[in-house]
Design a protein around this motif. Structure first.
Motif, PDB file in Angstrom:
ATOM      1  N   LEU A 203       0.798  -1.233   0.000  1.00 54.32           N
ATOM      2  CA  LEU A 203       0.000   0.000   0.000  1.00 54.32           C
ATOM      3  C   LEU A 203       0.828   1.280   0.000  1.00 54.32           C
ATOM      4  N   GLU A 207      -0.222   4.592  -2.235  1.00 55.69           N
ATOM      5  CA  GLU A 207      -1.207   5.357  -1.474  1.00 55.69           C
ATOM      6  C   GLU A 207      -1.296   6.821  -1.908  1.00 55.69           C
ATOM      7  N   ILE A 211      -4.551   5.833  -4.167  1.00 55.21           N
ATOM      8  CA  ILE A 211      -5.567   5.618  -3.136  1.00 55.21           C
ATOM      9  C   ILE A 211      -6.071   6.948  -2.580  1.00 55.21           C
ATOM     10  N   GLU A 212      -5.164   7.838  -2.174  1.00 56.92           N
ATOM     11  CA  GLU A 212      -5.586   9.121  -1.615  1.00 56.92           C
ATOM     12  C   GLU A 212      -6.359   9.971  -2.628  1.00 56.92           C
ATOM     13  N   ARG A 233     -10.482   2.831   3.364  1.00 55.74           N
ATOM     14  CA  ARG A 233      -9.031   2.929   3.573  1.00 55.74           C
ATOM     15  C   ARG A 233      -8.581   1.968   4.669  1.00 55.74           C
ATOM     16  N   GLU A 237      -5.702  -0.937   4.477  1.00 59.37           N
ATOM     17  CA  GLU A 237      -4.568  -0.959   5.409  1.00 59.37           C
ATOM     18  C   GLU A 237      -4.466  -2.311   6.118  1.00 59.37           C
TER      19      GLU A 237
END
Length: 259
Positions: A203, A207, A211-212, A233, A237
């Motif tokens: 990740l 990230e 992802i963000e 999220r 994780e």
């Protein structure tokens, strides 16, 4: 999280242009994207060309070192200034993909990587690519189709919602799979496409790059709540801690010849 994804079409007007420079610095360092760059270089013929949407100038520097004189063009003054600072021996200029500063038929090749995701009128830009290329010149365009993004997730339905929001936030988040038809529609021939997988099994590296931004876009679009985003999220994780996280998307490298 700044609005990096949908501000890329006007970086100079973004609230924090430096965030875009930082984003490109991180993506440039990704081995899978370095492999994409190498693939595009191999598809280019000898001679002089243009790298459209050149960003911070990495490809221009690489191609110049490989003996393919390159001019980097980007509509963002922020990007052009950064590229000139990094690679002062290379040539960069501010310009628009739909109005390139070159004479008709003056270039041997045209390259664009992760650029057409942010172009609302791709046929106009590709018509300009055709104009500046000599007969027999080559265009190489590399873009994702963000709908190809897949990831391990405790909530696949929510993941699909987030990915769709990310795709739809761009001018053309499906540019990768649309490009063969677009090049053909702009009059290019001998169109070929290669699909390259971008895969990650942890990740932290992905990230800040995927992802963000996806989470921020989905919340801003109102398709998920902040609580749902946090839960999403958190699930990713947990998979990462367990060593079972995986995410992949496809980069499409499409080549066409100007007849």
């Amino acid at each position: 999280m700044t609005r990096i994804v949908w501000d890329f079409d006007d970086i100079d007007a973004a609230a924090t242009p430096q965030a875009h420079l930082d984003y490109l610095e991180k993506t440039e360092a990704f081995p899978p994207l370095a492999a994409v760059r190498e693939h595009t270089y191999a598809a280019l013929p000898p001679g002089r060309g243009v790298d459209v949407g050149c960003g911070r100038g990495r490809a221009v520097a690489d191609l110049t070192a490989l003996g393919r004189p390159a001019v980097g063009v980007d509509r963002s003054d922020t990007m052009v200034r950064s590229a000139r600072k990094r690679f002062p021996a290379c040539e960069f200029t501010t310009g628009d993909a739909a109005a390139l500063p070159f004479e008709d038929g003056s270039l041997d090749w045209y390259r664009a990587e992760r650029t057409y995701l942010h172009i609302a009128d791709p046929l106009r830009a590709l018509a300009e690519a055709r104009r500046v290329l000599r007969p027999g010149g080559t265009a190489v365009v590399a873009d994702q189709d963000f709908d190809s993004t897949v990831m391990a997730s405790p909530d696949p339905a929510l993941t699909r919602t987030v990915v769709t929001a990310l795709t739809d936030s761009m001018a053309d988040g499906r540019a990768g799979t649309r490009m063969p038809a677009l090049l053909a529609g702009a009059g290019f021939t001998d169109v070929t496409v290669h699909a390259l997988a971008l895969a990650f099994s942890s990740l932290p590296p992905v990230e800040p790059l995927l992802i963000e931004p996806a989470e921020a876009v989905a919340v801003a679009a109102g398709v998920v709540s902040e609580a749902e985003a946090r839960a999403w999220r958190s699930g990713l994780e947990r998979l990462d801690r367990e060593g079972t996280f995986v995410v992949a998307m496809t980069m499409f490298v499409t080549t066409g010849r100007r007849p």
